[in-house]
Design a protein around this motif. Structure first.
Motif, mmCIF file in Angstrom:
data_model
loop_
_atom_site.group_PDB
_atom_site.id
_atom_site.type_symbol
_atom_site.label_atom_id
_atom_site.label_comp_id
_atom_site.label_asym_id
_atom_site.label_seq_id
_atom_site.Cartn_x
_atom_site.Cartn_y
_atom_site.Cartn_z
ATOM 1 N N LEU A 94 0.791 -1.192 0.041
ATOM 2 C CA LEU A 94 -0.080 -0.099 0.065
ATOM 3 C C LEU A 94 0.958 1.228 0.032
ATOM 4 C CD1 LEU A 94 -3.065 -1.152 2.538
ATOM 5 C CD2 LEU A 94 -3.000 -1.057 -0.114
ATOM 6 N N GLY A 95 2.173 0.903 0.048
ATOM 7 C CA GLY A 95 3.197 2.160 -0.026
ATOM 8 C C GLY A 95 3.059 2.851 1.330
ATOM 9 N N GLU A 96 3.017 2.257 2.143
ATOM 10 C CA GLU A 96 2.860 2.786 3.621
ATOM 11 C C GLU A 96 4.228 2.335 4.281
ATOM 12 O OE1 GLU A 96 1.080 5.238 4.826
ATOM 13 O OE2 GLU A 96 -0.738 4.991 3.664
ATOM 14 N N ARG A 97 4.710 3.319 5.260
ATOM 15 C CA ARG A 97 5.985 2.895 6.098
ATOM 16 C C ARG A 97 5.655 2.387 7.498
ATOM 17 N NH1 ARG A 97 10.350 7.866 4.677
ATOM 18 N NH2 ARG A 97 10.564 7.346 2.565
ATOM 19 N N SER A 98 4.536 2.686 7.929
ATOM 20 C CA SER A 98 3.828 2.147 9.338
ATOM 21 C C SER A 98 2.322 2.119 9.337
ATOM 22 C CB SER A 98 4.462 3.246 10.258
ATOM 23 O OG SER A 98 3.731 4.451 10.130
ATOM 24 N N ALA A 99 1.979 1.264 10.227
ATOM 25 C CA ALA A 99 0.354 1.126 10.391
ATOM 26 C C ALA A 99 0.223 1.072 11.759
ATOM 27 C CB ALA A 99 -0.001 0.003 9.613
ATOM 28 N N VAL A 100 -1.032 1.281 12.277
ATOM 29 C CA VAL A 100 -1.558 0.953 13.304
ATOM 30 C C VAL A 100 -2.371 -0.722 13.010
ATOM 31 C CG1 VAL A 100 -3.303 1.203 15.195
ATOM 32 C CG2 VAL A 100 -1.844 3.060 14.392
ATOM 33 N N VAL A 101 -2.048 -1.747 13.726
ATOM 34 C CA VAL A 101 -2.755 -2.819 13.484
ATOM 35 C C VAL A 101 -3.727 -3.221 14.631
ATOM 36 C CG1 VAL A 101 -0.773 -4.210 14.489
ATOM 37 C CG2 VAL A 101 -2.315 -5.344 12.778
ATOM 38 N N ILE A 102 -4.991 -3.453 14.203
ATOM 39 C CA ILE A 102 -5.715 -3.700 15.267
ATOM 40 C C ILE A 102 -6.668 -5.302 14.789
ATOM 41 C CG2 ILE A 102 -8.271 -3.157 16.103
ATOM 42 C CD1 ILE A 102 -7.531 -0.210 15.474
ATOM 43 N N GLY A 103 -6.892 -6.017 15.843
ATOM 44 C CA GLY A 103 -7.164 -7.451 15.376
ATOM 45 C C GLY A 103 -8.295 -7.904 16.443
ATOM 46 N N HIS A 104 -9.227 -8.756 16.035
ATOM 47 C CA HIS A 104 -10.139 -9.520 16.952
ATOM 48 C C HIS A 104 -9.821 -11.033 16.770
ATOM 49 C CE1 HIS A 104 -13.953 -11.433 17.263
ATOM 50 N NE2 HIS A 104 -13.931 -10.929 18.410
ATOM 51 N N ASP A 105 -9.974 -11.536 17.898
ATOM 52 C CA ASP A 105 -9.798 -12.963 18.266
ATOM 53 C C ASP A 105 -8.770 -13.641 17.558
ATOM 54 O OD1 ASP A 105 -11.684 -15.752 18.493
ATOM 55 O OD2 ASP A 105 -10.724 -15.957 16.521
#
Length: 324
Positions: A94-105
């Motif tokens: 996606l051309g990004e250098r960082s992300a916030v990651v959120i998950g369920h289960d």
């Protein structure tokens, strides 16, 4: 909410698995949403527009083996290290250098492992339902084998390839309806009833699912979507995640006892068995998640947090994201 009613973009991006299907909405800092079992990107349908409206690039994926993502045949292709690599590949594609990651289960466990292994890429982590518990102790298969006494814990039941598939796949729609109801706050079995997380040695999980009621969050359209996805793919790939827990334990040996230092969030459901069984892990978050800035247990809520309580979940997520 119909998938067609969402103003989203569908894409396939390259990953170590081949390709990952994702759904994207909005612009701004990247928030990667990771679902659990037995779900799909669609589990985040309420969060995508809310996050986009708050100024974020919200991306929900079909985890490897689900939906329209690639589904390798080999069981060990679903080990945690591979799923972390998929998440990293999505961010980079996606051309990004960082992300916030959120998950369920299971997605929460995948999100936690992503933040642990790739802190250079995942700058914050949000966990729904499953708290963070560092790697340690005996092998998971040994631990789960001790649970249940005369009965078998569902994770152990899922271990043998083909066994759970034989229960589920003849009637995917009916099984999913019962499984979702069994873990929802408004339809789960009453206290004292046989627990739906355990199986008689000669029985099935399904025999303990409610059959006379549906949770408020699950309409016919939602159930049609989920059933259609698993009727097309089958359950082998999704269940392979459970069949890699010992491999994960071995792969992550270098992170034994390691905390996750990035800013973090936890949301649990007060009626979710994960919240009670793993209460000690939640209590330990001050040590294991030293960057924890938001922790909330929703009263009356079961396992399917972001679908059972979408408005509360959206508010908690956007308030937390605004602090980063």
């Amino acid at each position: 909410m119909s998938p067609l009613a969402l103003d989203v973009t569908h894409r396939l991006v390259p990953s170590p698995a081949g390709r990952i299907h994702l759904v994207e909405q909005g612009a701004g800092p990247l928030v990667l949403l990771v679902h659990g079992f037995p779900e799909s990107w669609y589990s985040w349908r309420h969060q995508l527009p809310a996050l986009a409206a708050a100024g974020y690039r919200a991306v929900a994926i079909d985890v490897r083996g689900y939906g329209r993502s690639s589904a390798p045949h080999e069981t060990d292709a679903y080990r945690m290290a591979e799923l972390v690599a998929d998440n990293a590949a999505v961010v980079e594609a996606l051309g990004e250098r960082s992300a916030v990651v959120i998950g369920h289960d299971w997605g929460a466990s995948i999100a936690a492992a992503s933040a642990l292994v790739r802190p250079d890429l995942f700058r914050a982590v949000g966990l729904l339902s499953i708290p963070y518990a560092p790697r340690g102790g005996p092998k998971p298969s040994e631990l789960f084998a001790r649970m249940g006494g005369e009965e078998e814990f569902y994770v152990s039941y899922f271990q043998e390839p083909g066994r759970a598939e034989a229960e589920i796949e003849p009637d995917v729609r009916g099984w999913l309806a019962g499984f979702y109801a069994a873990l929802s706050g408004d339809t789960m079995p009453a206290a004292g009833a046989p627990a739906p997380h355990f199986v008689r040695r000669d029985g099935t999980l399904r025999e303990r699912f409610p059959t006379d009621r549906s949770p408020a969050w699950l309409g016919e359209g939602e159930l049609d979507f989920y059933a259609g996805e698993f009727e097309r793919t089958g359950l082998r790939a999704a269940l392979s995640r459970y069949r890699n827990m010992d491999r994960d334990w071995e792969d992550l040996a270098g992170f034994d006892g390691a905390p996750i230092a990035q800013p973090s969030l936890y949301i649990g459901g007060a009626l979710d068995a994960s919240t009670t069984w793993l209460a000690a892990a939640i209590e330990a978050h001050s040590t294991t998640l030293p960057g924890l800035t938001s922790s909330r247990v929703l009263e009356g809520c079961g396992h399917w947090i972001q679908q059972e309580r979408p408005a509360e979940t959206n508010q908690l997520l956007t308030d937390w994201l605004a602090t980063l």
